[in-house]
Motif scaffolding. Structure first.
Motif, PDB file in Angstrom:
ATOM      1  N   ASP A 227       0.601  -1.210  -0.051  1.00  0.00           N
ATOM      2  CA  ASP A 227      -0.180   0.134   0.057  1.00  0.00           C
ATOM      3  C   ASP A 227       0.779   1.308   0.038  1.00  0.00           C
ATOM      4  OD1 ASP A 227      -2.677   1.350   0.315  1.00  0.00           O
ATOM      5  OD2 ASP A 227      -1.687   1.827   2.278  1.00  0.00           O
ATOM      6  N   LYS A 228       0.233   2.349  -0.297  1.00  0.00           N
ATOM      7  CA  LYS A 228       1.099   3.696  -0.558  1.00  0.00           C
ATOM      8  C   LYS A 228       1.483   3.939   1.005  1.00  0.00           C
ATOM      9  CE  LYS A 228      -3.223   6.593   0.146  1.00  0.00           C
ATOM     10  NZ  LYS A 228      -4.016   7.908  -0.568  1.00  0.00           N
ATOM     11  N   GLU A 229       0.815   3.562   2.150  1.00  0.00           N
ATOM     12  CA  GLU A 229       1.551   3.725   3.415  1.00  0.00           C
ATOM     13  C   GLU A 229       2.097   2.425   4.254  1.00  0.00           C
ATOM     14  OE1 GLU A 229      -1.464   6.156   6.128  1.00  0.00           O
ATOM     15  OE2 GLU A 229      -2.622   5.835   4.382  1.00  0.00           O
ATOM     16  N   GLY A 230       2.700   1.543   3.247  1.00  0.00           N
ATOM     17  CA  GLY A 230       3.347   0.601   3.416  1.00  0.00           C
ATOM     18  C   GLY A 230       4.724   0.662   4.325  1.00  0.00           C
ATOM     19  N   ASP A 231       5.343   0.112   5.035  1.00  0.00           N
ATOM     20  CA  ASP A 231       6.533   0.236   5.571  1.00  0.00           C
ATOM     21  C   ASP A 231       7.695  -0.349   4.729  1.00  0.00           C
ATOM     22  OD1 ASP A 231       8.293   1.127   8.257  1.00  0.00           O
ATOM     23  OD2 ASP A 231       8.903  -0.954   7.605  1.00  0.00           O
ATOM     24  N   LEU A 232       8.759   0.225   4.186  1.00  0.00           N
ATOM     25  CA  LEU A 232       9.655  -0.177   3.273  1.00  0.00           C
ATOM     26  C   LEU A 232      10.326  -1.490   3.792  1.00  0.00           C
ATOM     27  CD1 LEU A 232      11.035  -0.052   0.362  1.00  0.00           C
ATOM     28  CD2 LEU A 232      12.335   1.711   1.496  1.00  0.00           C
ATOM     29  N   GLU A 233      11.022  -1.249   4.952  1.00  0.00           N
ATOM     30  CA  GLU A 233      11.851  -2.419   5.504  1.00  0.00           C
ATOM     31  C   GLU A 233      10.999  -3.725   5.937  1.00  0.00           C
ATOM     32  OE1 GLU A 233      15.069  -2.452   5.658  1.00  0.00           O
ATOM     33  OE2 GLU A 233      15.159  -0.648   4.711  1.00  0.00           O
ATOM     34  N   MET A 234       9.881  -3.372   6.294  1.00  0.00           N
ATOM     35  CA  MET A 234       8.968  -4.431   6.566  1.00  0.00           C
ATOM     36  C   MET A 234       8.427  -5.032   5.295  1.00  0.00           C
ATOM     37  SD  MET A 234       4.965  -4.298   8.285  1.00  0.00           S
ATOM     38  CE  MET A 234       5.744  -3.605   9.972  1.00  0.00           C
ATOM     39  N   GLY A 235       8.138  -4.086   4.414  1.00  0.00           N
ATOM     40  CA  GLY A 235       7.898  -4.972   3.123  1.00  0.00           C
ATOM     41  C   GLY A 235       8.732  -5.839   2.249  1.00  0.00           C
ATOM     42  N   LYS A 236      10.084  -5.267   2.329  1.00  0.00           N
ATOM     43  CA  LYS A 236      11.115  -5.879   1.867  1.00  0.00           C
ATOM     44  C   LYS A 236      11.357  -7.443   2.526  1.00  0.00           C
ATOM     45  CE  LYS A 236      15.239  -3.794   1.674  1.00  0.00           C
ATOM     46  NZ  LYS A 236      16.084  -2.815   2.165  1.00  0.00           N
ATOM     47  N   ALA A 237      11.093  -7.532   3.834  1.00  0.00           N
ATOM     48  CA  ALA A 237      11.446  -8.760   4.442  1.00  0.00           C
ATOM     49  C   ALA A 237      10.241  -9.746   3.917  1.00  0.00           C
ATOM     50  CB  ALA A 237      11.415  -8.552   6.041  1.00  0.00           C
ATOM     51  N   LEU A 256       3.077  -9.460  -6.874  1.00  0.00           N
ATOM     52  CA  LEU A 256       3.173  -8.018  -5.961  1.00  0.00           C
ATOM     53  C   LEU A 256       2.227  -6.935  -6.573  1.00  0.00           C
ATOM     54  CD1 LEU A 256       4.249  -6.407  -3.826  1.00  0.00           C
ATOM     55  CD2 LEU A 256       6.317  -6.116  -5.095  1.00  0.00           C
ATOM     56  N   LEU A 257       1.340  -6.607  -5.706  1.00  0.00           N
ATOM     57  CA  LEU A 257       0.659  -5.446  -6.435  1.00  0.00           C
ATOM     58  C   LEU A 257       1.171  -4.158  -5.581  1.00  0.00           C
ATOM     59  CD1 LEU A 257      -2.821  -7.030  -5.837  1.00  0.00           C
ATOM     60  CD2 LEU A 257      -1.846  -6.590  -8.117  1.00  0.00           C
ATOM     61  N   ILE A 258       1.483  -3.076  -6.247  1.00  0.00           N
ATOM     62  CA  ILE A 258       2.091  -2.044  -5.601  1.00  0.00           C
ATOM     63  C   ILE A 258       1.564  -0.587  -6.047  1.00  0.00           C
ATOM     64  CG2 ILE A 258       3.932  -1.729  -7.415  1.00  0.00           C
ATOM     65  CD1 ILE A 258       5.818  -0.942  -5.314  1.00  0.00           C
ATOM     66  N   HIS A 259       1.238   0.036  -5.004  1.00  0.00           N
ATOM     67  CA  HIS A 259       0.498   1.547  -5.301  1.00  0.00           C
ATOM     68  C   HIS A 259       1.447   2.133  -5.962  1.00  0.00           C
ATOM     69  CE1 HIS A 259      -1.589   5.368  -4.490  1.00  0.00           C
ATOM     70  NE2 HIS A 259      -2.498   4.534  -4.211  1.00  0.00           N
ATOM     71  N   GLU A 260       0.935   2.810  -7.012  1.00  0.00           N
ATOM     72  CA  GLU A 260       1.692   3.903  -7.779  1.00  0.00           C
ATOM     73  C   GLU A 260       2.371   4.934  -7.204  1.00  0.00           C
ATOM     74  OE1 GLU A 260      -1.100   5.341 -10.592  1.00  0.00           O
ATOM     75  OE2 GLU A 260      -1.778   6.630  -9.172  1.00  0.00           O
ATOM     76  N   GLU A 261       2.238   5.440  -5.926  1.00  0.00           N
ATOM     77  CA  GLU A 261       2.961   6.389  -5.187  1.00  0.00           C
ATOM     78  C   GLU A 261       3.990   5.927  -4.731  1.00  0.00           C
ATOM     79  OE1 GLU A 261       0.607   8.637  -2.416  1.00  0.00           O
ATOM     80  OE2 GLU A 261      -1.076   8.891  -4.008  1.00  0.00           O
ATOM     81  N   ARG A 262       4.384   4.361  -4.560  1.00  0.00           N
ATOM     82  CA  ARG A 262       5.389   3.791  -3.949  1.00  0.00           C
ATOM     83  C   ARG A 262       6.288   3.025  -5.233  1.00  0.00           C
ATOM     84  NH1 ARG A 262       5.062   3.219   1.382  1.00  0.00           N
ATOM     85  NH2 ARG A 262       7.494   2.983   1.280  1.00  0.00           N
ATOM     86  N   LEU A 263       6.066   3.505  -6.489  1.00  0.00           N
ATOM     87  CA  LEU A 263       7.121   2.828  -7.430  1.00  0.00           C
ATOM     88  C   LEU A 263       8.450   3.672  -7.301  1.00  0.00           C
ATOM     89  CD1 LEU A 263       4.793   3.157 -10.733  1.00  0.00           C
ATOM     90  CD2 LEU A 263       5.852   1.066  -9.570  1.00  0.00           C
ATOM     91  N   VAL A 264       8.666   4.702  -6.511  1.00  0.00           N
ATOM     92  CA  VAL A 264       9.815   5.190  -6.093  1.00  0.00           C
ATOM     93  C   VAL A 264      10.591   4.343  -5.195  1.00  0.00           C
ATOM     94  CG1 VAL A 264       9.259   7.454  -6.303  1.00  0.00           C
ATOM     95  CG2 VAL A 264       8.968   6.597  -4.213  1.00  0.00           C
TER      96      VAL A 264
END
Length: 413
Positions: A227-237, A256-264
């Motif tokens: 989600d756009k409010e997902g935690d990056l480190e948590m998501g990686k793991a 993997l579905l990713i919100h477009e605001e988190r493509l960065v």
């Protein structure tokens, strides 16, 4: 039916299981667990014969392979099943009618459970432990890829059963042929329930062919939404664990579905999977961001979505909203396991409420969809249907019930 005599023997033997106490069942399960460790060389030699017939590049190779540590895990799971409370004889409902009749509903075994599975020799021991503990006999139909392993395992189980004076016919292994599958699926009056465990092709064949009751399990097209409010480190793991822990199992991540605001963040999010040589099939937006940065990148096609890869492969789909992610899962999921990664509780609760799957995760990987991980001891399969059990199926899910009625001469007007 050529196998009618086998089915008849198992049906007769199933009645004898009612004479065993739970303590006796537990002693036998512990004895089989000990025998697995004591005879591990013998089991691994049989497994090596099966492995020699399969290319290591085959996604099923990992499912087929037994090792010292995996046998120790199988034995530990069997001992764990022995420690669990018996699922039999539980009073699930009790009432007295106005006319004085006393009604009691108690849990009882199905009788004979038929199990059809592919290149997974661990299933032989798992099914035996759960069926035996719950008072069910079992008819096993393994795939030809694991036939040597399965036959050695069933021979070992029979040796322990005979040592304890139990009819070995409570466990039967059918020939690894398509004809045997067909006969089991038509064993009306002998097999009370069939549980297929494998890919979509097997599940569909069993459902379309069977004349006996079936519980669908196994096929897992698994999605995770970052989600756009997902935690990056948590998501990686979470994403790395869900995809690479064991790629051949049904709870492994496929899309993997990713919100477009988190493509960065997508490069950092997926880079841990590069170490395991995961091939990514990305849509146009994700591809443009990953190009030149992720080493194993290909363009996604419509077939990339809704596919259970069972391999080091992952599809990526960019979405503009939670609603788009939900629509994608609804169209492409299999009802097995789905997950969301977000720090927004309202978003997570909406995801969990709307996703139609047996197991729906928030900030945890789908790799936890497993009977042992759920504290059930082991599992006979993951049910993806809605009628009857759903999710990991263990002892409670392979029992049924009957009503006991006591009266004092009442008659119906």
């Amino acid at each position: 039916m050529q196998l009618k005599e086998t089915f008849e023997r198992v049906k007769r033997a199933s009645k004898s299981l009612a004479l065993l106490s739970d303590d006796q069942r537990n002693d036998i399960l512990n004895a089989v667990a000990d025998a697995i460790i004591y005879n591990k060389v013998r089991i691994l030699e049989a497994n090596a014969q099966d492995l020699a017939k399969m290319e290591k590049s085959n996604p099923l190779y990992d499912r087929l392979q037994l090792t010292d540590s995996r046998l120790e895990g199988i034995a530990a799971d069997m001992r764990n099943v022995a420690t669990l409370p018996s699922p039999l004889g539980h009073i699930t409902k009790q009432k007295t009618l106005p006319n004085g009749l006393r009604l009691c509903r108690i849990s009882v075994p199905f009788g004979v459970i038929g199990m059809i599975y592919e290149a997974r020799p661990n299933v032989t021991f798992d099914v035996f432990s759960l069926c035996f503990k719950s008072g069910n006999a079992c008819v096993l139909k393994g795939g030809k890829d694991a036939d040597c392993s399965n036959r050695e395992e069933v021979a070992l189980i029979h040796e322990i059963l005979e040592k304890y004076g139990v009819n070995p016919d409570v466990v039967a292994l059918l020939p690894a042929t398509h004809e045997a599958t067909g006969e089991m699926l038509n064993a009306v009056g002998y097999v009370d329930l069939c549980i297929p465990r494998g890919g979509r092709k097997l599940i569909d064949f069993v459902r379309d062919t069977a004349r006996i009751p079936v519980i669908e399990t196994g096929a897992g097209v698994v999605n995770t939404y970052f989600d756009k409010e997902g935690d990056l480190e948590m998501g990686k793991a979470i994403i790395n664990n869900a995809k690479t822990r064991r790629v051949s199992v049904c709870n492994a991540l496929d899309c993997l579905l990713i919100h477009e605001e988190r493509l960065v963040d997508i490069v950092e999010l997926v880079m841990p999977m590069a170490e395991k040589n995961v091939i990514i099939y990305a849509d146009e937006k994700a591809y443009a961001t990953l190009e030149g940065k992720y080493p194993l990148l290909e363009h996604a096609t419509p077939e990339s979505y809704g596919t259970e890869f069972m391999d080091y492969k992952l599809a990526i789909k960019t979405v503009a909203s939670l609603e788009e992610a939900l629509a994608h899962i609804d169209a492409n999921g299999s009802g097995h396991s789905e997950a969301i990664i977000t720090m927004n509780e309202a978003t997570a609760r909406k995801f969990q409420s709307h996703v139609d799957a047996a197991c729906v995760y928030w900030n945890a990987p789908t790799s936890f969809t497993d009977g042992a991980q759920f504290g059930l001891g082991a599992e006979i399969g993951i049910s993806t249907q809605k009628l009857g059990p759903r999710g990991p199926m263990a002892l409670e899910e392979i029992t049924t019930y009957k009503w006991l009625i006591e009266g004092e001469g009442q008659v119906r007007p």
